[in-house]
Design an enzyme around this catalytic site. Structure first.
Site, PDB file in Angstrom:
ATOM      1  N   MET A 130      -6.100  27.947 -31.077  1.00  0.00           N
ATOM      2  CA  MET A 130      -5.463  28.810 -30.079  1.00  0.00           C
ATOM      3  C   MET A 130      -5.372  30.244 -30.589  1.00  0.00           C
ATOM      4  O   MET A 130      -6.361  30.767 -31.045  1.00  0.00           O
ATOM      5  CB  MET A 130      -4.080  28.265 -29.744  1.00  0.00           C
ATOM      6  CG  MET A 130      -4.150  27.102 -28.779  1.00  0.00           C
ATOM      7  SD  MET A 130      -4.528  27.624 -27.097  1.00  0.00           S
ATOM      8  CE  MET A 130      -3.380  26.663 -26.168  1.00  0.00           C
ATOM      9  N   CYS A 131      -4.222  30.849 -30.549  1.00  0.00           N
ATOM     10  CA  CYS A 131      -3.969  32.268 -30.791  1.00  0.00           C
ATOM     11  C   CYS A 131      -4.204  33.050 -29.496  1.00  0.00           C
ATOM     12  O   CYS A 131      -5.025  32.669 -28.669  1.00  0.00           O
ATOM     13  CB  CYS A 131      -4.816  32.906 -31.881  1.00  0.00           C
ATOM     14  SG  CYS A 131      -4.473  32.274 -33.534  1.00  0.00           S
ATOM     15  N   GLY A 132      -3.459  34.105 -29.335  1.00  0.00           N
ATOM     16  CA  GLY A 132      -3.614  34.948 -28.160  1.00  0.00           C
ATOM     17  C   GLY A 132      -3.857  36.388 -28.574  1.00  0.00           C
ATOM     18  O   GLY A 132      -3.317  36.852 -29.577  1.00  0.00           O
TER      19      GLY A 132
END
Lengths: 246, 300
Positions: B1-3
């Site tokens: 993930m990570c944004g």
């Protein structure tokens, strides 16, 4: 149950204004779970207008009644996922995995779709007026997908059944490891994936494509403008000559 | 993930709202990474006063006053220090460049980790929920002409302030990353042979060091990222910024998301559309997903 709940002329961005929604739901105020609960518990005769979706994920998922739902604005991931009979229109763009695993019904997108549109879907009709990103129709199992614009790379990867129609161009490796999907592309194909080949457009294919274009509400194009692609069927079973490829 | 989120303003009238808009963008990406977060803001006169050099330092346990005094004594000039969350901004006036200030920090406070340097750039990062961190930095009230942010779900190294993004290792340069690099350990060793050393075991820092080294050799962002793509293996969406540029780059497989919105007033980029749903004029923006393997960049 009608396959197409909306006439094509009702599917413009202001099309919902010509239908009378039985209920207007502000997604932001109502909340995602409550919105989905209302839709999932509907009796199949509802006409819903969803406002302020603001890119929310998993909107209008798991619906199994033939309600009509118009979502006015862009949505996030998995919009109308697992749809089984509802008729969902999004006035805007959608995120990853629109109509993933759809069983029946229709999902229409007036804008563009992100990756994996219609992934693994078994049935129904998915219409995307704009472009679809990479892996459109990946592992599709019977859905019909009509894209007004172009599609990205690795589209229809391992496509098993159904039809994919693209009015624009297709990206790299179209139909890689394809089973039995019929692919029709009007524009340029960047490259074909393993075991995907161009095939002759016979009369039955013109008929099939014409019906699909009609159901999708596409006008102004003729079936003669498309090329057909399908499986060469050389990867169906293990061949010792291919051992080095594994 | 990570944004990932980023906002490159074209309309100066929006500059007072940069921090506010960026805060909401960051908060919307909390679901993609709630371990830690960070932002980089270009051109906030409060954090990076015109004409001065600024470095961002993580110095666990050493307060801003002690830091500024030790670095100031080393340089023989006044250095102002300011704590924002877990980070300390150190600024020195005319006559001291960012590199000189950074060298002074390394010499005077060897235990500190330098996480940003430049004349327009303030890098702020830490561990915790993105909106809590943003409030601690005072981000909602910050002005500026460009900002980037990152919400982290750690995969490749420990959850620490130094392991948070953005990674800024060259003057006014900044990288945020969604994805992971699979051969970062071997590339880190190759960089070390060229006397380019990393502060953390984070994969993104290796990419930041590699790109900064290319830029230092005279490469433009396009060329630096193309070189990086040939050396670092993995899957990624990167947002790279400098004092002049704002660039987006996805690997050729492109399994990590990215959406770009362009209007006359700004260029915005985020992992998901919902992070941009509040931006002014978003309904009229040109919205698209960047193609795999292609560098998109905008100049100031």
């Amino acid at each position: 149950m009608p396959e197409q709940a909306y006439a094509p002329e009702d599917l413009t961005p202001d099309g919902y204004a010509r239908t009378t929604p039985s209920q207007v739901i502000d997604v932001r105020e109502t909340g995602l779970r409550e919105t989905n609960r209302i839709l999932q518990e509907s009796d199949g005769t509802g006409r819903y207008l969803l406002t302020e979706p603001r890119g929310a994920h998993a909107l209008a998922v798991g619906l199994d009644h033939p309600d009509e739902i118009v979502i006015d604005g862009p949505t996030g991931y998995y919009t109308a996922g697992m749809n089984d009979g509802a008729h969902v229109t999004v006035n805007g763009n959608v995120g990853v995995g629109v109509a993933e695993n759809m069983m029946s019904g229709t999902v229409r997108v007036t804008g563009s779709a992100s990756q994996s549109a219609g992934a693994t879907a078994h049935g129904g009709l998915l219409v995307i007026s704009g472009d679809a990103g990479a892996r459109c129709g990946i592992s599709m199992k019977g859905v019909d997908i009509v894209v007004g614009g172009s599609i990205g790379h690795m589209s229809c990867f391992m496509g098993q059944a159904g039809r994919l129609v693209v009015l624009g161009d297709a990206g790299d490796a179209l139909g890689d490891s394809l089973y039995e999907v019929h692919i029709y592309v009007r524009g340029r194909v960047e490259s074909l994936g393993a075991d995907c080949v161009e095939k002759e457009m016979r009369p039955e294919h013109h008929t099939e494509l014409g019906e699909l274009l009609d159901r999708a509400g596409v006008t102004g194009v003729t079936t003669g403008e498309f090329r057909r692609y399908g499986s060469a069927r050389t990867l169906y079973s293990f061949d010792v000559d291919n051992a080095s490829a594994y | 993930m990570c944004g990932i989120v980023g906002l490159h303003l074209r309309d100066p009238d929006l500059e007072p709202r940069l921090g506010d808009l960026l805060t909401t963008m960051l908060g919307e990406m909390t679901d993609r990474g709630s371990d830690s977060a960070g932002v980089a803001v270009y051109g906030n006169p409060d954090w990076t006063p015109a004409g001065s050099a600024t470095v961002t330092v993580l110095a666990d346990g050493v307060d801003a006053l002690t830091l500024s005094s030790r670095v100031g004594t080393h340089l023989g000039c006044e250095v102002r220090g300011r704590e924002l969350g877990a980070t300390v901004l150190l600024s020195a006036g005319t006559g001291t460049g960012p590199e000189a200030l950074a060298s002074a920090v390394r010499a005077a406070v060897p235990e500190a980790v330098l996480v940003g340097l430049g004349s327009e750039l303030a890098v702020l990062k830490g561990v915790g929920l993105p909106l809590d961190l943003a409030a601690g930095f005072g981000l909602p009230g910050a002005s500026g002409w460009q900002g980037v942010g990152h919400t982290r779900m750690a995969t490749e190294s420990a959850v620490t302030p130094a392991g948070s993004h953005p990674f800024s290792v060259g003057p006014d340069q900044c990288i945020v990353h969604n994805g992971s690099f699979s051969n970062h350990a071997s590339v880190r060793r190759e960089l070390a042979r060229r006397d380019i050393h990393c502060d953390t075991l984070n994969d993104t820092e290796v990419a930041a060091r590699f790109v900064a080294a290319q830029i230092a050799l005279g490469a433009g962002i396009d060329q630096a990222l193309a070189e990086m793509a040939g050396v670092l293996d993995g899957f990624y969406t990167l947002l790279v910024s400098t004092a002049e540029e704002f660039a987006v780059f996805r690997d050729p497989i492109a399994c990590k998301p990215a959406v770009i919105a362009e209007t006359d007033r700004y260029v915005a980029m985020a992992s998901e559309y919902r992070a941009m749903a509040h931006l002014p004029g978003i309904d009229e923006a040109h919205l698209y997903e960047p193609e795999p393997g292609r560098v998109y960049h905008w100049h100031r």
